[in-house]
Motif scaffolding. Sequence first.
Motif, mmCIF file in Angstrom:
data_model
loop_
_atom_site.group_PDB
_atom_site.id
_atom_site.type_symbol
_atom_site.label_atom_id
_atom_site.label_comp_id
_atom_site.label_asym_id
_atom_site.label_seq_id
_atom_site.Cartn_x
_atom_site.Cartn_y
_atom_site.Cartn_z
ATOM 1 N N UNK A 41 0.866 -1.181 0.000
ATOM 2 C CA UNK A 41 0.000 0.000 0.000
ATOM 3 C C UNK A 41 0.902 1.230 0.000
ATOM 4 N N UNK A 42 0.724 2.078 -0.979
ATOM 5 C CA UNK A 42 1.601 3.244 -1.128
ATOM 6 C C UNK A 42 1.111 4.388 -0.236
ATOM 7 N N UNK A 43 1.243 4.158 1.077
ATOM 8 C CA UNK A 43 0.769 5.176 2.015
ATOM 9 C C UNK A 43 1.509 5.023 3.341
ATOM 10 N N UNK A 44 2.055 6.116 3.815
ATOM 11 C CA UNK A 44 2.724 6.131 5.120
ATOM 12 C C UNK A 44 1.690 6.515 6.175
ATOM 13 N N UNK A 45 0.880 5.547 6.583
ATOM 14 C CA UNK A 45 -0.193 5.829 7.529
ATOM 15 C C UNK A 45 0.338 6.332 8.864
ATOM 16 N N UNK A 46 1.486 5.843 9.267
ATOM 17 C CA UNK A 46 2.008 6.197 10.589
ATOM 18 C C UNK A 46 2.603 7.603 10.619
ATOM 19 N N UNK A 47 3.025 8.091 9.459
ATOM 20 C CA UNK A 47 3.687 9.391 9.421
ATOM 21 C C UNK A 47 5.102 9.354 9.967
ATOM 22 N N UNK A 48 5.625 8.176 10.229
ATOM 23 C CA UNK A 48 6.959 8.042 10.824
ATOM 24 C C UNK A 48 8.036 8.359 9.794
ATOM 25 N N UNK A 82 9.719 5.337 7.923
ATOM 26 C CA UNK A 82 8.851 4.457 7.135
ATOM 27 C C UNK A 82 9.498 4.094 5.816
ATOM 28 N N UNK A 83 9.343 2.832 5.413
ATOM 29 C CA UNK A 83 9.827 2.399 4.099
ATOM 30 C C UNK A 83 8.696 1.838 3.248
ATOM 31 N N UNK A 84 7.945 0.891 3.790
ATOM 32 C CA UNK A 84 6.834 0.308 3.043
ATOM 33 C C UNK A 84 5.669 0.002 3.999
ATOM 34 N N UNK A 85 4.482 -0.061 3.426
ATOM 35 C CA UNK A 85 3.303 -0.522 4.154
ATOM 36 C C UNK A 85 2.749 -1.748 3.444
#
Length: 462
Positions: free
Chosen positions: A62-69, A72-75
């Motif tokens: 999923x191309x989204x950094x939900x955590x905002x960290x 982050x590299x991948x979801x």
Amino acid sequence: MQQTIQPLPSSFRDPSGFVFEKDGIIYRQVNRIFKEHFDLFLSTGCCDHLINNKWLIPHEEVDNNFSGAPDWYKTLRPKKIPFISYPYEWSFDMMKDAALLTLQIAKEVIPFGMILKDATPYNIQWLDGRPIFIDSISFEKYDTSKPWIAYRQFCECFLSPLLLMYYSAQSLQTLLLAYPEGIPLAVTRSLLPWRSRFSFHTYLHIHLHERLSAKSAGKRQSPQAEFSQKKLLRLLDSLQSLVASLSWKDKTTTWANYYDEAGLRKNYLETKKNIVDQWVENLEVRTAIDLGANEGAFSFLLSGKTIRTIAADFDHTALNKLYRKIKKENNENILPVFIDVANPTPSIGLNNAERKSFLERVNVDLALALALVHHLAVGKNIPFEKMAEFFDKITNCLIIEFIPKQDDKVQFMLQQKKDIYHSYNEENFLAAFQEYFSILEKRLIAESNRTLFLMRRIRQSK
């Protein structure tokens, strides 16, 4: 970007990433620190190999950094596991199959230049009737000069409970509640019988392993001789050979001949199956739990309607037989779990939140409680009110059987103890349950004087 997503309480130990939930969907974040290993895992085809063989849970990116960290590299969005179970809820053969899958995966990834860095049973779940590995970031680049870092973990988490159960012929998997990170080698070694030393593989992986570890405890570690891929494969082969050789010795238990005895009652079992079948046909049921499932006659009835069913029982021999039957028939809808309704699995781990309690994990459309109430009331001294409260927590609909006090089974139980059960009657049973459930139907089972009730929870679904 502000971090708005928090890891699940069970996902905080590995800096490589974490699991989180958003809008009811489970995701796994891969952190940048693990980029090199994860890219290798994907680019070599190792990940696809494990997924295609149904050893590893499939996922989509999923191309989204939900955590905002910032790291982050991948979801990843893994395929959903219908019900999360834990190793202290598995039967012997389930634990054995989980151990063999872990070792199989450890061997399979080596030709791809990867190594399995974790060998905990918490990385195994059950999907469509078979064990599956769920941690996609448990694989890192293989350094052939180093030993298997997860060796001791495997021995304490898998070998220890399996060997203790094998040699004692007792269902000791709940020791993992006391030792959630694995039963220490020293404890296992002290509990195993002397004759276990005559098994070469048991001596090597438990007795000698613990003795050498104890000698080196607290001492500065001297440089180790280089390991090799050949040595690693020999180690994994030895572990596989040992685990594969272990088996559960079936023994006669209180419930071993339950269906044989029930079948002697005139039309009792067949009539009960027909009533349950008719009622379920008129309900909207996708998920169910069969409490006191024994060898699964009613679990298979539900499964035949493509209802995902948790088959719960505290008779280990019956439950293990059920698991073997599920394997033999390739049943994808039944999950056996070792559960005592009078003492269901508690929450454990850090802050008592790392592993959820059984009641926190169960939320089904339908619960079956057949030939169970009298065991709870007379056998465990549990009031009807407490039973009703329990069922209210886990199900929307309930099919429950009431067995009167004059029944042979209840009378047999009362021969073993003083009769203090003056309130044990159908009137009080219904009064307690009607605080939480409305009675939709009532049916007498053949000529048994036993009664089935179909109930629906009064309050709205969770």
